[in-house]
Design a protein around this motif. Structure first.
Motif, PDB file in Angstrom:
ATOM      1  N   TYR A 142       1.176  -1.239  -0.207  1.00 59.10           N
ATOM      2  CA  TYR A 142       0.534   0.360   0.298  1.00 59.10           C
ATOM      3  C   TYR A 142       0.907   1.226  -0.464  1.00 59.10           C
ATOM      4  O   TYR A 142       1.632   1.398   0.803  1.00 59.10           O
ATOM      5  CB  TYR A 142      -0.858  -0.396   1.118  1.00 59.10           C
ATOM      6  CG  TYR A 142      -2.217   0.924   0.857  1.00 59.10           C
ATOM      7  CD1 TYR A 142      -3.372   0.492   0.893  1.00 59.10           C
ATOM      8  CD2 TYR A 142      -1.672   1.953   2.023  1.00 59.10           C
ATOM      9  CE1 TYR A 142      -3.832   2.049   0.403  1.00 59.10           C
ATOM     10  CE2 TYR A 142      -3.326   3.747   1.676  1.00 59.10           C
ATOM     11  CZ  TYR A 142      -3.773   3.030   1.828  1.00 59.10           C
ATOM     12  OH  TYR A 142      -4.896   3.990   0.975  1.00 59.10           O
ATOM     13  N   GLU A 144       0.849   5.342   0.576  1.00 59.98           N
ATOM     14  CA  GLU A 144       0.301   6.770   0.881  1.00 59.98           C
ATOM     15  C   GLU A 144       0.867   7.277   0.109  1.00 59.98           C
ATOM     16  O   GLU A 144       1.413   8.156  -0.296  1.00 59.98           O
ATOM     17  CB  GLU A 144       0.505   6.750   2.491  1.00 59.98           C
ATOM     18  CG  GLU A 144      -0.494   7.528   2.626  1.00 59.98           C
ATOM     19  CD  GLU A 144       0.107   7.420   4.718  1.00 59.98           C
ATOM     20  OE1 GLU A 144      -0.195   8.819   5.109  1.00 59.98           O
ATOM     21  OE2 GLU A 144       0.138   6.914   4.845  1.00 59.98           O
ATOM     22  N   ASN A 145      -0.705   8.453  -0.674  1.00 59.85           N
ATOM     23  CA  ASN A 145      -0.197   9.741  -1.578  1.00 59.85           C
ATOM     24  C   ASN A 145       1.284   9.246  -2.347  1.00 59.85           C
ATOM     25  O   ASN A 145       1.714  10.207  -2.403  1.00 59.85           O
ATOM     26  CB  ASN A 145      -0.006  10.518  -0.573  1.00 59.85           C
ATOM     27  CG  ASN A 145      -0.512  12.625  -0.640  1.00 59.85           C
ATOM     28  OD1 ASN A 145      -1.228  12.181  -1.714  1.00 59.85           O
ATOM     29  ND2 ASN A 145       0.339  13.108  -0.346  1.00 59.85           N
ATOM     30  N   CYS A 146       0.755   8.434  -3.142  1.00 58.09           N
ATOM     31  CA  CYS A 146       1.730   7.875  -3.994  1.00 58.09           C
ATOM     32  C   CYS A 146       2.243   8.511  -5.052  1.00 58.09           C
ATOM     33  O   CYS A 146       3.339   9.233  -5.095  1.00 58.09           O
ATOM     34  CB  CYS A 146       1.345   6.258  -4.724  1.00 58.09           C
ATOM     35  SG  CYS A 146       2.649   5.580  -5.519  1.00 58.09           S
ATOM     36  N   ASP A 161      -3.695   7.512  -2.858  1.00 55.92           N
ATOM     37  CA  ASP A 161      -3.206   6.273  -2.057  1.00 55.92           C
ATOM     38  C   ASP A 161      -3.771   5.047  -3.559  1.00 55.92           C
ATOM     39  O   ASP A 161      -3.876   5.198  -4.430  1.00 55.92           O
ATOM     40  CB  ASP A 161      -3.757   6.219  -1.400  1.00 55.92           C
ATOM     41  CG  ASP A 161      -3.540   7.023   0.249  1.00 55.92           C
ATOM     42  OD1 ASP A 161      -3.286   8.087   0.575  1.00 55.92           O
ATOM     43  OD2 ASP A 161      -4.156   6.560   1.130  1.00 55.92           O
ATOM     44  N   ARG A 242     -11.095   7.657   2.195  1.00 59.72           N
ATOM     45  CA  ARG A 242      -9.576   7.202   1.712  1.00 59.72           C
ATOM     46  C   ARG A 242      -8.834   7.009   3.525  1.00 59.72           C
ATOM     47  O   ARG A 242      -8.448   6.286   3.386  1.00 59.72           O
ATOM     48  CB  ARG A 242      -9.244   8.471   1.192  1.00 59.72           C
ATOM     49  CG  ARG A 242      -7.387   8.774   0.779  1.00 59.72           C
ATOM     50  CD  ARG A 242      -7.093   7.346  -0.031  1.00 59.72           C
ATOM     51  NE  ARG A 242      -7.286   7.620  -1.305  1.00 59.72           N
ATOM     52  CZ  ARG A 242      -7.143   6.950  -1.910  1.00 59.72           C
ATOM     53  NH1 ARG A 242      -7.543   6.127  -2.526  1.00 59.72           N
ATOM     54  NH2 ARG A 242      -7.146   8.036  -3.823  1.00 59.72           N
ATOM     55  N   LEU A 243      -9.182   7.579   4.036  1.00 64.52           N
ATOM     56  CA  LEU A 243      -8.214   7.363   5.223  1.00 64.52           C
ATOM     57  C   LEU A 243      -9.280   6.373   5.773  1.00 64.52           C
ATOM     58  O   LEU A 243      -7.951   5.355   6.556  1.00 64.52           O
ATOM     59  CB  LEU A 243      -8.941   8.645   6.058  1.00 64.52           C
ATOM     60  CG  LEU A 243      -8.102  10.018   5.627  1.00 64.52           C
ATOM     61  CD1 LEU A 243      -8.752  11.205   6.029  1.00 64.52           C
ATOM     62  CD2 LEU A 243      -7.058  10.293   5.239  1.00 64.52           C
ATOM     63  N   ARG A 246      -7.068   3.209   4.328  1.00 63.67           N
ATOM     64  CA  ARG A 246      -5.787   3.537   4.329  1.00 63.67           C
ATOM     65  C   ARG A 246      -5.717   2.613   5.705  1.00 63.67           C
ATOM     66  O   ARG A 246      -4.740   2.007   5.757  1.00 63.67           O
ATOM     67  CB  ARG A 246      -5.454   4.926   4.631  1.00 63.67           C
ATOM     68  CG  ARG A 246      -3.960   4.753   4.703  1.00 63.67           C
ATOM     69  CD  ARG A 246      -4.026   6.445   4.696  1.00 63.67           C
ATOM     70  NE  ARG A 246      -3.459   7.843   3.639  1.00 63.67           N
ATOM     71  CZ  ARG A 246      -3.739   8.572   4.078  1.00 63.67           C
ATOM     72  NH1 ARG A 246      -3.107   9.582   4.597  1.00 63.67           N
ATOM     73  NH2 ARG A 246      -3.310   9.278   2.968  1.00 63.67           N
ATOM     74  N   GLU A 247      -6.096   3.070   6.644  1.00 62.69           N
ATOM     75  CA  GLU A 247      -5.722   2.490   8.330  1.00 62.69           C
ATOM     76  C   GLU A 247      -6.037   1.110   8.349  1.00 62.69           C
ATOM     77  O   GLU A 247      -4.925   0.633   8.835  1.00 62.69           O
ATOM     78  CB  GLU A 247      -6.168   3.590   9.401  1.00 62.69           C
ATOM     79  CG  GLU A 247      -6.231   2.670  10.380  1.00 62.69           C
ATOM     80  CD  GLU A 247      -7.073   2.838  11.657  1.00 62.69           C
ATOM     81  OE1 GLU A 247      -6.995   2.578  12.729  1.00 62.69           O
ATOM     82  OE2 GLU A 247      -8.007   4.128  11.234  1.00 62.69           O
ATOM     83  N   ILE A 250      -3.289  -0.731   5.920  1.00 62.36           N
ATOM     84  CA  ILE A 250      -2.086  -0.121   6.334  1.00 62.36           C
ATOM     85  C   ILE A 250      -1.795  -1.689   7.490  1.00 62.36           C
ATOM     86  O   ILE A 250      -0.921  -2.193   7.057  1.00 62.36           O
ATOM     87  CB  ILE A 250      -1.334   0.639   6.626  1.00 62.36           C
ATOM     88  CG1 ILE A 250      -1.369   1.688   5.075  1.00 62.36           C
ATOM     89  CG2 ILE A 250      -0.473   0.498   7.045  1.00 62.36           C
ATOM     90  CD1 ILE A 250      -0.762   2.890   5.856  1.00 62.36           C
TER      91      ILE A 250
END
Length: 280
Positions: A142, A144-146, A161, A242-243, A246-247, A250
């Protein structure tokens, strides 16, 4: 123009080499993502002359889709980096993306590549179904904010992301379709992200469940079925997805979980679909 699905059986996929062909790609890219950030033709010309691949999808002689990739290296390992796949908005969701990816695989084999990598937005369910279920790609990273904050037509307003996909080029089959008859109530109940539905029918994350205990072998994560439309009508909810995801993603990967399938649920009214993670 409404395009009948049967017509797209006539789609022609071919390798692009000339300056004019690559300039047509640049114009199509600009129509999809916006003019200011399009890839210069002089760059794509150079790439296709040095181990890269540009494929075009044509309908009645018109370019309606493309796939752009170039060589990548990690130490002594060489792979094909699949950078961009774009489809004219009038021709999306008609199987052209899969046709381009299968043609990319054949061209990669000719050039001696062992595998292909690319990134995609984890919340885009159509891309997830193609990449994971239909093509059989794997994903255990994963990012993050690639790409940082992107202001193109498709990514503006939300962190970029991405999942990193790896696809062995000699692999011909995707995942099985064992989830067609699955009790979606069970998957919904076990999803690590639970949701509510707003007045427009879009899902809003409500709360998250704890990660499964050690003895469990499967975990499910819901995402919106139509993230693009959600972004257009409720950007706050899109950022929340998204947030929250993401958590969860990950944490799962850090605990040794691996993404193994994507479940496109058969219940039309359910506004989410699901990733499945498993332990090795």
């Amino acid at each position: 123009m409404e395009v009948d699905y049967a017509d797209t059986q006539e789609i022609e996929i071919r390798s692009l080499q000339t300056i004019q062909e690559l300039e047509d790609v640049r114009r199509l890219e600009s129509n999809i993502w916006g003019e200011h950030d399009s890839t210069p033709t002089h760059q794509t010309v150079t790439v296709v002359k040095n181990g890269g691949i540009m494929l075009g999808a044509y309908f009645n002689g018109k370019l309606v889709g493309f796939q752009y990739s170039f060589p990548g290296f990690k130490g002594q390992s060489m792979y094909l980096c699949s950078h961009m796949l774009g489809i004219d908005k009038m021709f999306r969701n008609k199987g052209i993306g899969e046709k381009l990816k299968q043609a990319q695989r054949r061209e990669a084999i000719k050039l001696g590549y062992s595998h292909i990598t690319w990134t995609y937005d984890p919340l885009e369910s159509i891309n997830a179904y193609l990449n994971i279920t239909k093509l059989g790609g794997t994903c255990n990273t994963y990012m993050e904010n690639c790409y940082g904050e992107m202001d193109d037509l498709l990514n503006n307003g939300i962190p970029s992301d991405r999942f990193l996909v790896e696809w062995p080029v000699l692999q011909r089959e995707g995942k099985s379709y064992q989830w067609k008859e699955t009790d979606m109530g069970f998957v919904q109940e076990k999803s690590l992200i639970q949701w509510e539905v707003d007045e427009k029918g879009f899902p809003i994350p409500s709360f998250s469940l704890p990660l499964p205990e050690q003895e469990h072998t499967k975990a499910f994560v819901a995402i919106p079925k139509d993230f693009k439309s959600l972004k257009e009508v409720n950007m706050e909810a899109a950022r929340k997805w998204r947030l929250v995801t993401r958590e969860i993603f990950i944490r799962l990967m850090k605990k040794g979980w691996h993404m193994t399938d994507f479940i496109r649920n058969p219940e039309g009214k359910m506004p989410v679909q699901f990733y499945m993670f498993s332990r090795k």
